[in-house]
Enzyme design. Sequence first.
Site, short mmCIF file in Angstrom:
data_model
loop_
_atom_site.label_atom_id
_atom_site.label_comp_id
_atom_site.label_asym_id
_atom_site.label_seq_id
_atom_site.Cartn_x
_atom_site.Cartn_y
_atom_site.Cartn_z
CD GLU A 1 -2.83 0.87 2.56
OE1 GLU A 1 -3.45 1.85 2.97
OE2 GLU A 1 -2.94 -0.27 3.04
CD GLU B 1 -4.22 7.32 5.77
OE1 GLU B 1 -5.17 6.52 5.87
OE2 GLU B 1 -3.23 7.28 6.52
#
Length: 276
Positions: free
Chosen positions: A139, A143
């Site tokens: 991943e 964010e």
Amino acid sequence: MVKAEPDFYPWVRPGEPAPTTAGVRPWSEPVKPNRGGFFTRLNTPLQDHVFSASNHGNADSFYGGDWVPENIASRNGGAFLEVRREVRSGEPYTAAEMQSSGKFQYGRYETIMQPARGSGLVTAFFTYTGPWFGDPHDEIDIEFLGSDTTKIHFNYFKNGKSIKPATFDLPFDAASKPHLYAFEWRPDGVTWFVEGVPIYATEAGDPGVPVAPGKVMFSAWTGKPKMEGWHGKRLFRDGAGAQFNCVSFTPLGHDTPKCGDNYRSGGGGAGSTGAR
């Protein structure tokens, strides 16, 4: 200013792998990598040619509500993903996520977005693959926490392990208008960008650089109460959300259309007025 975050996922008990930020449902067959690029302004998000809305419960995850397509709307020339205070499957909230149908690997990933504002909210743009697809958990993340949208968070995983997350102060409030964000994934590392400027990069020779092709995803969500120590108490306004005005992927070594091609700094691109 950068701040390392060794306890980026403080709700994980010692010895447990950190959970993914993705909320994907199982697929009956593996998703094959797509070597082509894509570009979408998400004008009609629920009929988009690249992305589809996630639609399933999250009772067994750390998310505080189900993914529901009804929380995704066409707004201001792009996709608006909101978080609502409503009970489904026993959870007090619903959230929104979109995911690509294909999986992608090395290249440049760009988005023009305006994250959600409000304590308890999380906005994410990332690549992901994992056990649902018969892969290790790899991943790469960008964010924002709605409790302080003057900061941006970067992270990456290999084989389910968060490697070296970091947080940077921004010279603007990201929730005030759309901005251009990107990361470039190469076999030898990852570099993250804000407004076209490189901000953070993996170290040379880092063995933790992800290798498995992943789906491209973006979302707006809140977590269960145990996550309030990370994203803040769930005090956000009902219906608060994140605006995505463009998402693109350019394969390594190619020159395909990108979100940044006609981007005006701080304006979100041609025709964009930002989220309300």
